[in-house]
Design an enzyme around this catalytic site. Structure first.
Site, short mmCIF file in Angstrom:
data_model
loop_
_atom_site.label_atom_id
_atom_site.label_comp_id
_atom_site.label_asym_id
_atom_site.label_seq_id
_atom_site.Cartn_x
_atom_site.Cartn_y
_atom_site.Cartn_z
N MET A 135 0.84 -1.21 0.00
CA MET A 135 0.00 0.00 0.00
C MET A 135 0.87 1.25 0.00
SD MET A 135 -3.41 -0.93 2.09
CE MET A 135 -2.77 -0.65 3.73
N HIS A 155 9.31 -3.32 3.31
CA HIS A 155 8.87 -3.51 1.92
C HIS A 155 10.06 -3.78 1.01
CE1 HIS A 155 5.66 -0.61 3.46
NE2 HIS A 155 4.92 -1.62 3.05
N GLN A 207 -10.44 -2.62 2.02
CA GLN A 207 -9.98 -3.28 3.24
C GLN A 207 -9.95 -2.36 4.45
OE1 GLN A 207 -6.15 -4.29 1.29
NE2 GLN A 207 -5.23 -3.93 3.29
N LYS A 209 4.88 -9.99 9.57
CA LYS A 209 4.29 -9.05 10.53
C LYS A 209 2.77 -9.13 10.47
CE LYS A 209 4.10 -4.49 9.94
NZ LYS A 209 2.84 -3.87 10.40
N VAL A 239 10.89 -7.14 9.46
CA VAL A 239 12.07 -6.26 9.52
C VAL A 239 11.81 -5.20 10.59
CG1 VAL A 239 13.51 -4.66 8.21
CG2 VAL A 239 12.53 -6.69 7.08
N SER A 270 6.59 -0.14 10.11
CA SER A 270 5.22 -0.07 9.62
C SER A 270 4.98 1.33 9.08
CB SER A 270 4.24 -0.34 10.77
OG SER A 270 2.93 0.08 10.41
#
Ligand code: AMP
Length: 283
Positions: free
Chosen positions: A28, A35, A59, A147, A174, A183
């Site tokens: 996203m 990522h 979502q 995660k 990570v 995040s």
């Protein structure tokens, strides 16, 4: 790196690569090192690597952060370029959903428990958009972060049930230097909350110790972890779940051999998640 915003153009490009392996990383956006770790794996393990950036409205629940979810496509582009991603797919909402979709993918009961109970739209929306993206890209392998542990299980079950020809590759979480799981939502933290947030990963280590010391039941382990997190005044526990790591089912009074510990903790505006799989005989 080639960038496409329409399904048609992306498909035309990928058709030129028929016969080559394709590694795919759906995201996203608002990318970070987590990522990029997925993107490097996709690059290293395949002939061609594809990433997507799409903040998927279906979502998010009506009270969730779809509108304010952080976005920075120029920075994301440069980051993917720097790790050698070959193709970026960054569609608009209108491209992905030209009309309100009438088909959804729901993986039950997995998609409605735990995170799926806290966020009823999340795992149905995520499974549906991942199915769509897998149909568009038709990758050999698709990479997902552990995660989002429940999401990996949901997607794995979906590709088995729907015979989607792709290998789902889970990638370990990570973390920042102090252990906090990276995040995109960490930007919501104030400096004080950011200093407090590693309580989440410390709780995973504390749980591992408790298992090693022989804590007997899932309920006792959950309670121990809850108390440990609650010692941090800025942390508000939303969920502590001790489940079987393969099914996420409850295991009664006995700890499963492979324990999934799933945490969700609110720090101010941000609800953060973290997760560990604890193998009892190796704890
Ligand atoms: P998102 O953009 O948050 O939807 O995440 C896209 C993919 O990156 C998902 O498969 C996530 O599980 C994965 N991911 C997010 N954060 C991390 C992290 N800290 N480590 C590894 N993978 C991650």
């Amino acid at each position: 790196m080639k960038v496409f915003t329409t399904i048609g153009e992306l498909r035309a490009e990928l058709a030129l690569s028929r016969g080559r392996s394709v590694g795919f990383v759906p995201t996203m956006g608002y990318l970070h090192e987590g990522h990029l770790t997925l993107a490097r794996r996709a690059r290293d393990e395949n002939d061609l690597s594809v990433a997507s950036i799409f903040v998927n409205p279906t979502q998010f629940g009506p009270t969730e952060d779809f509108a304010t979810y952080p976005r920075d496509i120029d920075r994301d582009r440069a980051m993917l370029e720097s790790v050698g991603t070959d193709v970026l797919f960054a569609p608009t909402v209108g491209e992905m959903y030209p009309a309100p979709p009438k088909t959804t993918v729901e993986v039950l009961p997995l998609g409605r428990m735990l995170e799926g109970a806290l966020r009823p739209d999340y795992l149905r929306g995520a499974a549906t958009v991942v199915a769509k993206l897998l149909n568009i890209v038709q990758p050999t392998r698709a990479y997902f972060g552990e995660k989002d542990y429940q999401q990996v299980l949901v997607v794995s079950q979906m590709v088995r049930d729907l015979s989607i020809p792709v290998e789902i590759v889970p990638v370990p979480t990570v973390r920042d230097a102090d252990g906090l799981a990276l995040s995109s939502r960490n930007v919501y933290l104030t400096p004080a909350e950011r200093r407090a947030a590693p309580r989440l990963n410390l709780a995973l280590a504390e749980a591992r110790d408790a298992v090693r010391r022989g804590i007997a039941t899932p309920a006792a382990l959950e309670e121990h972890v809850r108390r440990f997190i609650a010692e941090e005044p800025l942390a508000e526990v939303v969920m502590v779940a001790v489940r079987d790591a393969d099914t996420l089912e409850e295991s009664g009074d006995a700890l499963p051999e492979r324990i999934a510990l799933l945490l969700s903790v609110r720090f101010g505006k941000a609800r953060l998640i973290d997760q560990a799989v604890i193998e009892r005989d190796r704890a």
